[in-house]
Design an enzyme around this catalytic site. Structure first.
Site, mmCIF file in Angstrom:
data_model
loop_
_atom_site.group_PDB
_atom_site.id
_atom_site.type_symbol
_atom_site.label_atom_id
_atom_site.label_comp_id
_atom_site.label_asym_id
_atom_site.label_seq_id
_atom_site.Cartn_x
_atom_site.Cartn_y
_atom_site.Cartn_z
ATOM 1 C CB ALA A 33 -0.938 -0.020 1.208
ATOM 2 N N GLY A 34 2.173 1.112 -0.014
ATOM 3 C CA GLY A 34 3.051 2.291 -0.076
ATOM 4 C C GLY A 34 2.935 3.174 1.155
ATOM 5 C CG HIS A 68 1.856 1.090 8.215
ATOM 6 N ND1 HIS A 68 2.613 2.203 7.991
ATOM 7 C CD2 HIS A 68 2.688 0.052 7.953
ATOM 8 C CE1 HIS A 68 3.839 1.862 7.597
ATOM 9 N NE2 HIS A 68 3.904 0.555 7.579
ATOM 10 N NE ARG A 69 6.082 -1.632 11.329
ATOM 11 C CZ ARG A 69 7.154 -2.431 11.341
ATOM 12 N NH1 ARG A 69 8.238 -2.094 10.673
ATOM 13 N NH2 ARG A 69 7.140 -3.564 12.005
ATOM 14 C CD GLU A 107 10.266 2.832 13.760
ATOM 15 O OE1 GLU A 107 10.262 1.904 12.939
ATOM 16 O OE2 GLU A 107 9.325 3.642 13.870
ATOM 17 C CG HIS A 139 14.380 0.595 10.747
ATOM 18 N ND1 HIS A 139 13.449 -0.255 10.177
ATOM 19 C CD2 HIS A 139 13.691 1.393 11.590
ATOM 20 C CE1 HIS A 139 12.252 0.022 10.655
ATOM 21 N NE2 HIS A 139 12.369 1.019 11.513
ATOM 22 C CB CYS A 150 13.348 -6.535 8.371
ATOM 23 S SG CYS A 150 14.311 -5.219 7.655
HETATM 24 O O1 SUG Z 1 8.612 -0.089 8.720
HETATM 25 N N1 SUG Z 1 7.728 -1.603 5.683
HETATM 26 C C1 SUG Z 1 8.473 -1.661 6.929
HETATM 27 C C2 SUG Z 1 9.773 -2.372 6.756
HETATM 28 C C3 SUG Z 1 10.453 -2.628 8.064
HETATM 29 C C4 SUG Z 1 11.807 -3.184 7.899
HETATM 30 N N2 SUG Z 1 12.382 -3.449 9.176
HETATM 31 C C5 SUG Z 1 13.665 -3.267 9.495
HETATM 32 N N3 SUG Z 1 14.484 -2.577 8.747
HETATM 33 N N4 SUG Z 1 14.056 -3.735 10.627
HETATM 34 C C6 SUG Z 1 8.677 -0.252 7.490
HETATM 35 O O2 SUG Z 1 8.944 0.661 6.698
HETATM 36 C C7 SUG Z 1 5.786 -1.148 4.294
HETATM 37 C C8 SUG Z 1 4.296 -1.247 4.378
HETATM 38 C C9 SUG Z 1 3.582 -0.819 3.128
HETATM 39 O O3 SUG Z 1 4.035 0.098 2.455
HETATM 40 O O4 SUG Z 1 2.529 -1.420 2.838
HETATM 41 C C10 SUG Z 1 6.460 -1.250 5.658
HETATM 42 O O5 SUG Z 1 5.835 -0.989 6.658
#
Ligand code: SUG
Length: 426
Positions: free
Chosen positions: A19-20, A128-129, A163, A231, A348
Site C-alpha cells: 500500500a506504499g 500503520h505500525r 523502532e 533503520h 528485518c
Molecule cells: O517499517 N515496511 C516496513 C519495513 C520494516 C523493515 N524493518 C527493518 N528494517 N528492521 C517499514 O517501513 C511497508 C508497508 C507498506 O508500504 O505497505 C512497511 O511498513
C-alpha cells in the site's frame, strides 16, 4: 541452563500487501499499488527459517497480527467499510512480520537484575505500525512469561519514536557474556523522517538496567537516512565481536569506534567503503540487512537476500570478504522477495533473543516438523494475491480472518490471544 541466540521470525500474515505506507522506505514506495502474493510471501519466510534450522540455529516465531485491526479503527471512530483508503490500508497492514521492530532486547548478562529485558516498540512514526504494539506485547507476555527470567516492558510513551531492535546492536565476546549495547538514534534524514528518537533509546537503556559504561548512544548519519536507510539495520549489523557496517552509517564514526574498542578490545569492525559499495547499492541490495550468525562450528555466516548476489559491486566485495581470513566464512542467499519489496530483508524478519530456550513458552518455538504444519495451513488458507484496491472486499477480509484463526488455533494460542482481541474491539 544453555544460553543461546534464538531468532524469532514474524510469520508473514495473510493480509500482506503493497500500500506504499512507509515514507522514507524506498522499496515500499516503489511497490505501491502492485499486487502482492501473501501465500508465497509466508512460504518464503518459512523457508528462510527452515534454512536457519538446518544451519544449526535455534528458531522461534511470532504470529501475524489479527487484521483488520477493528479496535484501532473503532478508536478512530470508524469501521473498515467507512474508513478512508489510507486508514483502511493501515488497519490491514501485515507489517508486524518485521519482528526486528517488535521490541528491544537486553540479555540477562547485561542487566542489573540478571533478567532478560524486553521493551515493546511503540513504532509511533508510521500510522500503520503505531497500532502493532498491543498485539506484540500480548505475545511477548506469553512467550516470556517466566518473570524470574524475563521482564517485559510496555511501550515508551509518545512522542518519542522507538523502532526496537532495528536500531540496537549488541557486541560481546560470546552471546552469553556481558556485552556493549549500542543504541542508534536519528536526528535528521533529509526529506525523510528519523524514526528512532534519542529519548526513547535512553529510556529503554534505563528501564533495562544497563550499565552506563557499556551502553553507547550513536547517531545514525543523516546521509544514510536520506538515502533510504530508515533503520540502522539497513546499513549495519552486529554479531558477537563483529560489527559489519557501511562506511557512511554513523555520525561521529571515529569517536564511536574508539569508544567501542575501549569497551570491547576484541571487537572486529568490518567496514565496507563507499568507494566499493555505494550507499545506494547497499540499500537496494540490503547487504547489511543480513542475519550475521555464529554457526555451531564457531564460524560466522551472513544470511542475506538474493538481491545482494544480483548486485555486482556487492557480490564482488562479499566474495573477497569470505575468501580472506576474517570471521565471516559463509554467504547464504535467501529468497524473501515478497518482504523485500516492502523494505524488509532477512534481518528485518527476525528478533534476536539471547536466552535459555527452556524458559520460553514452547508454543513459540519451531522445528522443521512444526514448520511443515504451519506451511500446510498457509498453503491452504492464505490468499494467493492481493491488490491494495481490494482491501475492502468482504470475501477477502473473511479469508484473512479465517486464515489467522486457523493458525492461532493450530498453535493452541487461541485461548490466550483471541480474548485479548475481543476485549480490545469491545
Ligand atoms: O517499517 N515496511 C516496513 C519495513 C520494516 C523493515 N524493518 C527493518 N528494517 N528492521 C517499514 O517501513 C511497508 C508497508 C507498506 O508500504 O505497505 C512497511 O511498513
Amino acid at each position: 541452563m544453555s544460553i543461546v541466540e534464538i531468532n524469532f521470525d514474524g510469520l508473514i500474515g495473510p493480509s500482506h500487501n503493497y500500500a506504499g505506507l512507509s515514507i522514507g522506505n524506498l522499496a515500499s514506495a516503489r511497490s505501491a499499488g502492485a499486487p502482492s502474493y501473501p501465500r508465497a510471501a509466508a512460504l518464503q519466510g518459512i523457508e528462510k527459517m527452515r534454512g536457519n534450522i538446518r544451519l544449526g540455529l535455534k528458531q522461534a516465531i511470532f504470529l501475524p497480527h489479527r487484521r483488520p485491526d477493528l479496535g484501532w479503527l473503532a478508536q478512530l471512530g470508524t469501521t473498515l467499510a467507512h474508513a478512508e483508503p489510507h486508514i483502511r490500508a493501515a488497519a490491514m497492514s501485515a507489517s508486524s512480520m518485521w519482528a526486528a521492530n517488535a521490541a528491544t532486547v537486553s540479555p540477562a548478562a547485561d542487566t542489573v537484575d540478571g533478567r532478560t529485558h524486553l521493551t515493546v516498540a511503540n513504532l509511533v512514526t508510521m500510522a500503520h505500525r503505531s497500532h502493532e504494539w498491543p498485539q506484540t506485547l500480548a505475545q511477548l507476555r506469553l512467550a516470556f512469561c517466566d518473570t524470574q527470567m524475563f521482564a517485559v516492558h510496555g511501550p515508551i510513551p509518545p512522542p518519542f519514536g522507538d523502532e526496537g531492535a532495528a536500531n540496537h546492536m549488541r557486541l560481546t565476546e560470546r552471546h552469553d557474556l556481558p556485552g556493549v549495547e549500542i543504541f542508534v538514534y536519528g536526528q535528521a534524514g533529509g526529506n525523510f523522517p528519523a524514526r528512532q528518537h534519542v529519548e526513547a533509546s535512553k529510556a529503554v537503556a534505563r528501564r533495562h538496567g544497563l550499565d552506563p559504561v557499556r551502553t553507547l548512544f550513536v547517531q545514525q548519519s543523516e546521509e544514510a537516512i536520506a538515502a533510504g536507510a530508515f533503520h540502522n539495520d539497513v546499513v549495519a549489523v552486529a554479531n558477537e565481536r563483529v560489527l559489519f557496517t557501511h562506511e557512511l552509517a554513523f555520525e561521529g564514526k571515529a569517536a564511536f569506534y574508539a569508544a567501542l574498542r575501549d569497551r570491547l578490545p576484541c571487537v572486529e569492525i568490518i567496514e565496507v567503503p563507499a568507494s566499493a559499495v555505494s550507499l545506494e547499492d547497499a540499500i537496494r541490495s540490503y547487504l547489511f540487512n543480513a542475519q550475521l550468525v555464529t554457526l555451531p562450528d564457531g564460524g560466522m555466516a551472513l544470511v542475506l537476500p538474493m538481491e545482494a548476489r544480483e548486485t555486482p559491486a556487492v557480490w564482488t566485495w562479499l566474495e573477497q570478504l569470505v575468501a580472506g581470513n576474517g570471521p565471516i566464512r559463509r554467504l547464504v542467499p535467501v529468497n524473501v522477495r515478497q518482504s523485500m519489496a516492502n523494505g524488509g530483508g532477512p534481518a528485518c524478519l527476525r528478533l534476536r533473543v539471547v536466552a535459555d530456550p527452556a524458559a520460553i513458552d514452547p508454543r513459540f518455538l519451531v522445528d522443521e516438523v512444526r514448520l511443515d504444519a504451519i506451511a500446510a495451513i498457509v498453503a491452504s488458507h492464505w490468499p494467493e494475491r492481493i491488490v491494495p484496491d481490494e482491501l475492502a472486499d468482504t470475501r477477502l477480509i473473511a479469508q484473512i480472518e479465517q486464515s489467522w484463526l486457523t493458525l492461532v488455533d493450530h498453535l493452541q494460542l487461541s485461548g490466550d490471544l483471541v480474548p485479548i482481541e475481543a476485549d480490545k474491539t469491545a
